[in-house]
Design a protein around this motif. Structure first.
Motif, short mmCIF file in Angstrom:
data_model
loop_
_atom_site.label_atom_id
_atom_site.label_comp_id
_atom_site.label_asym_id
_atom_site.label_seq_id
_atom_site.Cartn_x
_atom_site.Cartn_y
_atom_site.Cartn_z
N SER A 46 0.81 -1.21 0.00
CA SER A 46 0.00 0.00 0.00
C SER A 46 0.85 1.27 0.00
O SER A 46 0.34 2.36 -0.25
N GLU A 47 2.15 1.12 0.30
CA GLU A 47 3.07 2.25 0.41
C GLU A 47 2.64 3.22 1.51
O GLU A 47 2.89 4.42 1.44
N LEU A 48 2.03 2.68 2.55
CA LEU A 48 1.58 3.48 3.68
C LEU A 48 2.37 3.10 4.93
O LEU A 48 2.87 1.97 5.05
N THR A 49 2.46 4.04 5.86
CA THR A 49 3.18 3.81 7.11
C THR A 49 2.19 3.59 8.24
O THR A 49 1.18 4.29 8.34
N PHE A 50 2.47 2.61 9.09
CA PHE A 50 1.56 2.22 10.16
C PHE A 50 2.25 2.24 11.52
O PHE A 50 3.45 1.99 11.63
N LYS A 51 1.45 2.51 12.54
CA LYS A 51 1.91 2.46 13.92
C LYS A 51 1.15 1.37 14.65
O LYS A 51 -0.08 1.27 14.55
N VAL A 52 1.89 0.53 15.39
CA VAL A 52 1.27 -0.58 16.11
C VAL A 52 0.56 -0.05 17.35
O VAL A 52 1.14 0.67 18.17
N LEU A 53 -0.72 -0.41 17.49
CA LEU A 53 -1.52 0.01 18.64
C LEU A 53 -1.63 -1.09 19.68
O LEU A 53 -1.48 -0.84 20.87
N THR A 54 -1.93 -2.30 19.24
CA THR A 54 -2.01 -3.45 20.14
C THR A 54 -1.37 -4.64 19.43
O THR A 54 -1.29 -4.68 18.21
N GLU A 55 -0.96 -5.63 20.25
CA GLU A 55 -0.34 -6.81 19.66
C GLU A 55 -0.37 -7.97 20.63
O GLU A 55 -0.19 -7.80 21.83
N ASP A 56 -0.64 -9.17 20.07
CA ASP A 56 -0.41 -10.39 20.84
C ASP A 56 0.46 -11.31 19.99
O ASP A 56 1.17 -10.83 19.10
N THR A 57 0.41 -12.59 20.21
CA THR A 57 1.35 -13.49 19.54
C THR A 57 1.21 -13.48 18.02
O THR A 57 2.21 -13.45 17.29
N ASN A 58 -0.02 -13.50 17.52
CA ASN A 58 -0.21 -13.66 16.09
C ASN A 58 -0.94 -12.50 15.41
O ASN A 58 -1.07 -12.49 14.18
N SER A 59 -1.46 -11.57 16.17
CA SER A 59 -2.27 -10.51 15.56
C SER A 59 -2.16 -9.22 16.37
O SER A 59 -1.58 -9.19 17.45
N GLY A 60 -2.73 -8.18 15.80
CA GLY A 60 -2.72 -6.89 16.48
C GLY A 60 -3.52 -5.88 15.70
O GLY A 60 -4.21 -6.20 14.73
N THR A 61 -3.44 -4.61 16.12
CA THR A 61 -4.13 -3.53 15.43
C THR A 61 -3.15 -2.39 15.15
O THR A 61 -2.17 -2.21 15.88
N VAL A 62 -3.42 -1.65 14.09
CA VAL A 62 -2.55 -0.53 13.70
C VAL A 62 -3.40 0.63 13.21
O VAL A 62 -4.59 0.48 12.92
N GLN A 63 -2.76 1.81 13.13
CA GLN A 63 -3.37 2.96 12.48
C GLN A 63 -2.41 3.51 11.44
O GLN A 63 -1.18 3.37 11.58
N VAL A 64 -2.95 4.12 10.40
CA VAL A 64 -2.13 4.81 9.40
C VAL A 64 -1.59 6.08 10.04
O VAL A 64 -2.33 6.80 10.72
N ILE A 65 -0.32 6.36 9.85
CA ILE A 65 0.25 7.59 10.39
C ILE A 65 0.88 8.41 9.26
O ILE A 65 0.96 7.97 8.12
N GLN A 66 1.32 9.58 9.62
CA GLN A 66 1.86 10.53 8.64
C GLN A 66 3.08 9.94 7.94
O GLN A 66 3.93 9.31 8.55
N GLY A 67 3.15 10.15 6.64
CA GLY A 67 4.28 9.68 5.85
C GLY A 67 4.51 10.59 4.67
O GLY A 67 3.85 11.62 4.51
N SER A 68 5.45 10.21 3.83
CA SER A 68 5.75 11.02 2.63
C SER A 68 4.82 10.58 1.50
O SER A 68 5.24 9.90 0.56
N TYR A 69 3.55 10.96 1.61
CA TYR A 69 2.56 10.52 0.65
C TYR A 69 2.41 11.56 -0.46
O TYR A 69 1.93 12.66 -0.22
N SER A 70 2.81 11.18 -1.65
CA SER A 70 2.74 12.10 -2.79
C SER A 70 1.84 11.57 -3.90
O SER A 70 1.67 12.23 -4.92
#
Length: 266
Positions: A31-55
């Motif tokens: 996707s060429e997007l940058t993500f930040k990890v919000l939660t995580e366990d052994t096999n899964s987790g959640t993320v949000q899109v964060i600011q990046g060099s999107y042109s």
């Protein structure tokens, strides 16, 4: 002669797996997007899109992304993620999305439309402020539209609310917009009138929809048909008010689009 022999047992160490931790950041190559990890366990987790060099002009935010063998569900668009990306022309949001963060699309003047998924519950402060939106639909799942969410969207002339019970609508949400029409479900104009009192531009009218269609479910959702073959589909139209449940069927293929009748024959 006594000989003392000493033996050292060396055990094989298991391979070390490097995993992302909460607050770690990674870029998804697809996707060429940058993500930040919000939660995580052994096999899964959640993320949000964060600011990046999107042109780029077009982005599709996936429902899930992977990093170091962990599958993450994308649940949010973070603070200023696409802020002032004036070249952004379209954005596709995933059905897993729970919130659109503060200033997420602020200043995206090229963004004229957005499809907010039903899964979204919050639209953050100045989330679309100063963007190029001309119309927008607030899905039934949204509980709160925060301050200045659409502030300064000069081309925004129409907004549709799908909630039969109005969401919380904070101050200055529509300040500086060209809003002329607020479409609400049938029988809810009085409730929305109270919620929006003093929050709409002069001349903006609250209009009840004759019908509100919240979705169409097709079963099966996707199927392959051999040339000359036949297949049966069913469709359910969901919503409220007076609307026809008939569905006009169409098929899109590499050789063109074919439109049939309401009986599903193409």
């Amino acid at each position: 002669l006594a000989v003392l022999l000493t033996f050292t047992l060396i055990s094989a160490m298991p391979p070390v797996t490097v995993q992302a931790a909460v607050d770690d950041v990674f870029t998804d190559s697809s996707s060429e997007l940058t993500f930040k990890v919000l939660t995580e366990d052994t096999n899964s987790g959640t993320v949000q899109v964060i600011q990046g060099s999107y042109s780029g002009a077009n982005y599709t935010i996936p429902e899930t992304v992977s990093d170091h063998g962990i599958s993450y569900t994308v649940i949010g668009i973070g603070y200023e993620a696409f802020s002032n990306c004036s070249g952004l022309g379209s954005i596709t949001l995933p059905d897993s999305l729970a919130y659109i963060g503060n200033l997420a699309f602020q200043g995206c003047t090229g963004l004229t439309s957005v499809n907010i998924p039903e899964s979204v519950t919050e639209i953050g402060v100045s989330a679309f402020a100063g963007s190029g939106l001309t119309s927008v639909t607030i899905p039934a799942g949204v509980a709160t539209v925060y301050d200045y969410a659409f502030n300064g969207c000069a081309d925004l002339i129409s907004i549709t609310f799908l909630q039969t019970t109005p969401p919380t609508i904070n101050g200055h949400v529509f300040t500086g917009t060209g809003l002329k029409t607020v479409i609400v479900p049938k029988g809810t104009a009085a409730q929305y009138g109270i919620k929006l009192s003093g929050k709409l531009p002069a001349g903006a009218a609250i209009v009840e929809a004759v019908a509100t269609i919240t979705g169409v479910t097709v079963s099966p959702a996707a199927i392959e048909v051999e040339k000359g073959g036949t297949v049966s589909f069913t469709a359910t139209v969901n919503g409220s008010g007076s609307f026809s449940p008939d569905v006009l069927w169409s098929v899109n293929s590499s050789s063109g689009s074919y439109i049939g009748q309401t009986d599903g024959v193409l």
